[in-house]
Design an enzyme around this catalytic site. Structure first.
Site, PDB file in Angstrom:
ATOM      1  N   ASP A  79      14.767  49.655 154.453  1.00  0.00           N
ATOM      2  CA  ASP A  79      15.202  48.577 155.335  1.00  0.00           C
ATOM      3  C   ASP A  79      14.001  47.911 155.985  1.00  0.00           C
ATOM      4  OD1 ASP A  79      17.750  49.207 154.746  1.00  0.00           O
ATOM      5  OD2 ASP A  79      18.195  50.216 156.651  1.00  0.00           O
TER       6      ASP A  79
ATOM      7  N   TYR B  27      14.452  61.607 154.950  1.00  0.00           N
ATOM      8  CA  TYR B  27      14.480  60.615 156.019  1.00  0.00           C
ATOM      9  C   TYR B  27      14.365  61.267 157.385  1.00  0.00           C
ATOM     10  CZ  TYR B  27      16.799  57.717 152.445  1.00  0.00           C
ATOM     11  OH  TYR B  27      17.122  57.025 151.313  1.00  0.00           O
TER      12      TYR B  27
ATOM     13  N   TYR C 188      23.707  56.360 150.077  1.00  0.00           N
ATOM     14  CA  TYR C 188      23.626  55.400 151.186  1.00  0.00           C
ATOM     15  C   TYR C 188      23.550  56.215 152.466  1.00  0.00           C
ATOM     16  CZ  TYR C 188      25.223  51.971 147.736  1.00  0.00           C
ATOM     17  OH  TYR C 188      25.341  51.165 146.636  1.00  0.00           O
TER      18      TYR C 188
END
Ligand SMILES: [Zn+2]
Ligand SMILES: [Zn+2]
Length: 427
Positions: free
Chosen positions: A236, A300, A372
């Site tokens: 992102d 992440y 996702y």
């Protein structure tokens, strides 16, 4: 009489009469005669072959050639034009092509049909080859047929050369150290890059991008005319890209220079403070394809804001349940405009609660390729099931998300704990 030994006949017995008649009606220069018999024997140039044929026919080459009208004589001029143009484009290999007056090509076909010969060579082939030979000798570059770095096309009617220059590709891994910049350049939606009030006449949606930071230094050295950025996926705009970085291939279109000092470019990019690159090396078009197809596990760091405070015990249970679940994900609303709406099943492979302060939760996750991850947290209004939010029984919003690692080198098994120390050292 014929000079030197005759290794083979230029034409079949009995053909002499019709050849002579043709050449009387359509007088040709020595080269154009020789080209009719180009595939007979070896070791002679077309001009030498033409001389031999004419002497066997007891004829002379025409001063004003019915076929080429002097074009063959211009080969050295074409070579000089190509040499001039090549000087602008660094390369080790090249190829010559040409455009020839269509009327000439038509005359050529008429002649072949009339003579019924199968030993001819097209004039374009001769021009390409002979120009190529002169250029090769003059500039010390090699003619390459399959993948020439530069192709010079001579327009023989205009005495003009155009070039096709093969792109160059640079592989590397990038780390993005600031939030708020996209991976690739992003022209203003309203003006499409021309500049308008909406974009403050910059032509772009964002001040810069990973691509542009890298392009700044690469393009300076490569003297390219344009560039493309091929990433192995993308994070992102607001996410950092940490760890060993994300693999990419940077493509320079129409480069003036092909041999780049990559260590120096790397050093200069890394002074930007926003983007860091590592492992720069030459790459290829093929690698772009494999890179684009590659899907990897990722780790992440995620900061989550919960709607209400939840005790640590319950958070731990929810995180554990999340890793134990098959997570069914319908294409998220945020990407639905560019991807087909379908369901996929993915897993969160590892999850760890790093901190819980009030309703702010920090997690580390390692997920399967193609997960996702934001949706696995907030649930995307039920399109992802289960999600951390449903498991906690409260709404959860992703505040910050950083990619800690793209696991493209190790297939499986590297533990999150093992990564953690390294990530912290690098962050
Ligand atoms: Zn000619
Ligand atoms: Zn604009």
């Amino acid at each position: 009489m014929v000079n030197g030994p005759v290794e083979s006949r230029l034409w079949e017995r009995g053909a002499e009469g019709s050849i002579r008649a043709s050449l009387e009606a359509k007088p040709l220069c020595e080269s154009c005669v020789g080209r009719l018999f180009a595939r007979v024997g070896t070791g002679l140039s077309n001009r030498e072959r033409g001389r031999r044929a004419l002497s066997e026919l007891r004829m002379k080459g025409a001063r004003s050639c019915w076929l080429c009208r002097g074009l063959v004589e211009e080969i050295p001029t074409f070579a000089a034009l190509v040499i001039d143009e090549l000087a602008r484009w660094q390369s080790e290999t090249f190829l010559v092509g040409c455009r020839v007056d269509p009327d000439l090509l038509e005359r050529e076909e008429i002649l072949w049909a009339e003579l019924g010969l199968h030993t001819y060579e097209p004039i374009k082939a001769e021009i390409n080859r002979e120009v190529g030979k002169i250029v090769e000798a003059e500039v010390g570059r090699t003619v390459e047929f399959n993948r020439p770095e530069v192709t010079a096309v001579v327009d023989t009617t205009m005495d003009h050369v155009t070039v096709q220059v093969a792109p160059i590709y640079v592989y590397g891994r990038y780390r993005k150290l600031v939030r708020g910049i996209p991976q690739t350049r992003w022209p203003c939606r309203r003006c499409r890059g021309r500049g308008c009030e909406t974009c403050g006449f910059t032509g772009r949606m964002y001040e810069t991008s990973v691509e542009e930071v890298i392009a700044e230094e690469v393009m300076k050295d490569a003297e390219g005319q344009d560039h493309s950025f091929h990433g192995m996926g993308r994070e992102d705009i607001d996410a950092l890209m940490l760890g060993k970085g994300r693999p990419f291939v940077f493509e320079v279109r129409k480069p003036g220079r092909r041999s780049l000092d990559l260590p120096s470019i790397q050093k200069r990019i890394n002074l930007s403070g926003s983007v860091e690159v590592h492992q720069l090396r030459p790459s290829s078009k093929e690698e772009v394809v494999t890179l684009k197809e590659r899907m990897c596990e990722k780790s992440y760091r995620i900061q989550v804001r919960l709607d209400e405070e939840v005790p640590l015990q319950k958070v731990n249970e929810a995180v554990e349940a999340l890793t134990a679940s098959e997570i069914v994900q319908r294409t998220p609303t945020r990407v639905a405009h560019r991807r087909a709406d379908r369901e996929r099943e993915r897993r969160v492979l590892e999850a760890e609660v790093v901190a819980l302060r009030g309703s702010t939760l920090e997690l580390r996750l390692r997920t399967e390729a193609g997960t996702y991850v934001k949706e696995a947290i907030h649930g995307d209004e039920g399109r992802t099931r289960p999600s951390l939010a449903t498991l906690l029984g409260t709404k959860a919003a992703v505040v910050e998300l950083d990619v800690l690692e793209i696991h493209d080198e190790d297939a499986h098994g590297e533990s999150l704990e093992g990564d953690t120390a390294k990530d912290q050292a690098e962050v």
